[in-house]
Design an enzyme around this catalytic site. Sequence first.
Site, PDB file in Angstrom:
ATOM      1  N   ARG A 139      -9.476   0.437   6.347  1.00  0.00           N
ATOM      2  CA  ARG A 139      -8.783  -0.568   5.548  1.00  0.00           C
ATOM      3  C   ARG A 139      -9.046  -0.354   4.068  1.00  0.00           C
ATOM      4  NH1 ARG A 139     -12.336  -1.354   2.683  1.00  0.00           N
ATOM      5  NH2 ARG A 139     -14.247  -2.527   3.028  1.00  0.00           N
ATOM      6  N   ASP A 197     -13.857  -6.489   7.215  1.00  0.00           N
ATOM      7  CA  ASP A 197     -13.477  -5.203   7.789  1.00  0.00           C
ATOM      8  C   ASP A 197     -13.049  -5.353   9.241  1.00  0.00           C
ATOM      9  OD1 ASP A 197     -14.325  -4.298   5.360  1.00  0.00           O
ATOM     10  OD2 ASP A 197     -16.144  -3.334   6.095  1.00  0.00           O
ATOM     11  N   ASP A 207     -16.165 -12.421   1.140  1.00  0.00           N
ATOM     12  CA  ASP A 207     -15.989 -12.796   2.543  1.00  0.00           C
ATOM     13  C   ASP A 207     -17.251 -13.416   3.121  1.00  0.00           C
ATOM     14  OD1 ASP A 207     -17.202 -10.270   2.326  1.00  0.00           O
ATOM     15  OD2 ASP A 207     -16.396  -9.559   4.236  1.00  0.00           O
TER      16      ASP A 207
END
Length: 497
Positions: free
Chosen positions: A49, A202, A58
């Site tokens: 990604r 991820d 995050d």
Amino acid sequence: MSEDSSDTYVPTTEISKSHHLYDRLHKLREFYRNEYGSEPNLYVRVPGRVNIIGEHVDYCGYPVLPLAIDQCILLAVGFTEDNTQLELRNMEREKYENFSTDIKEFQITHKTSCPPPWYNYYLCGVKGILETLNDSDQRYGMTVAINGNIPPASGVSSSSALVSSAVLATAYVHHATLNRKTLASISAACERYIGTQGGGMDQAIAFLAKEGCAQFIEFHPSLNATPLQLPQGACFVVANSLTEMNKAATSDFNERVVECRLGCRLIAFNKGLNNWKDIQIFAKLQEALACDLSQLEAYAMEFVSRELYTRSELCGIFNVNNEEFEKKFLTDNTRNMQQFKLKQRTLHVIQESLRVQEFRKICEEFSNNFIHSNDIHSNGNTVTMTYGATLARLSQLMRQSHESLKSLYECSHLNLDKLVELSDQMGIGARLTGAGWGGCVVALCDSAESSIKYIDTLKEKYYSQLPIEKCRFKDFQNVVFATSPRDGAEILMLLDE
């Protein structure tokens, strides 16, 4: 095992000779046959990604904006009831040694000062699924062949993709759920067995990615992904600085996590929240204070005002002793920390989250009011940004993100900064993507044509200047490349023709 074809579950995709993955899968199949003397039962694909914006937020509970890329981990997997041996073979045999263990007895250990052995990432995924099973459930032996073309230690999720591929393969073999969100959550949790206190971006994009769009991924109060249409014509380029950084091999990453948790607690403490010790992520703090991000930023400026805090000062503020501070506020590989940059880390997280909000808003407004011209048109009180103005604003947000990561979060690298500076000279917004300290930048180009010129310029002004041992590639296919959003993880079936 469910094979629900809805978006909720991981799909099974048939791969024929016309598919771009056919040649790689065919070679992987031959490798598997040579290693194990049999046919694999299934194939698994998990993509790498690139995160467009929203770095190091995050694990603070805030949304991110990643997309899946072409580069991926492929597995060929066989399984048996006859034993409980796990056999791992990597096609890059010269770099990754063979590994074998009993899945009922293995342990995941490594020295914190060294990069973990490659197979530990796979073991994390196996352990994550096995822990969801009942004691009475059958454990299956597995033979696995691995082929990956995600550049390692480059910030595009090679290690997390390997963990997630192990989760998906082990879940399939053991008839566990193939629900995307469940698998993403398990993958995020079990990667911590390697010692990294990550936040789940991820793994979420690995399972929740959709072809043709980025994903606005939220983590609080629960995992959720909303497709985000990027401006049509925009093209993202990923450029690997060729400076590698393994975030599990140093304490740098976890130090930032610890500083964020302490900054969060410091605001909670000063705001008089009784449960301040339990509030470790900013999203939960914001919820407890019933404020928006701008107000939280004001609280940060007021209550986390020092450039540097020492351990003894924080112990005094929180009224805890050194032993309690270490036990409750630090992690295994951060116990030696004596100084903490709480203001810088806190401001980056909050301001970066504001940039993610703005990036999403601009994309949605442009998607709803698409015009392609060189001017900004005003209709009454409504001002609609054109394609050029939209990309200029998005590029500016990406550039601001890099500056914050460089100055406030201190996770950039001279080579990343060089790539961003070269992008500046071409009028292209770029930023580091991934954890930092090396790895890749992501740049926003306004067309496929401009991305080609951009890549050529980087080859001339950056890659050609590197030492020969750094730039030993016959081609740059997985070093600097344009990308568009791809689908998330899937089970593959190779069709013979």
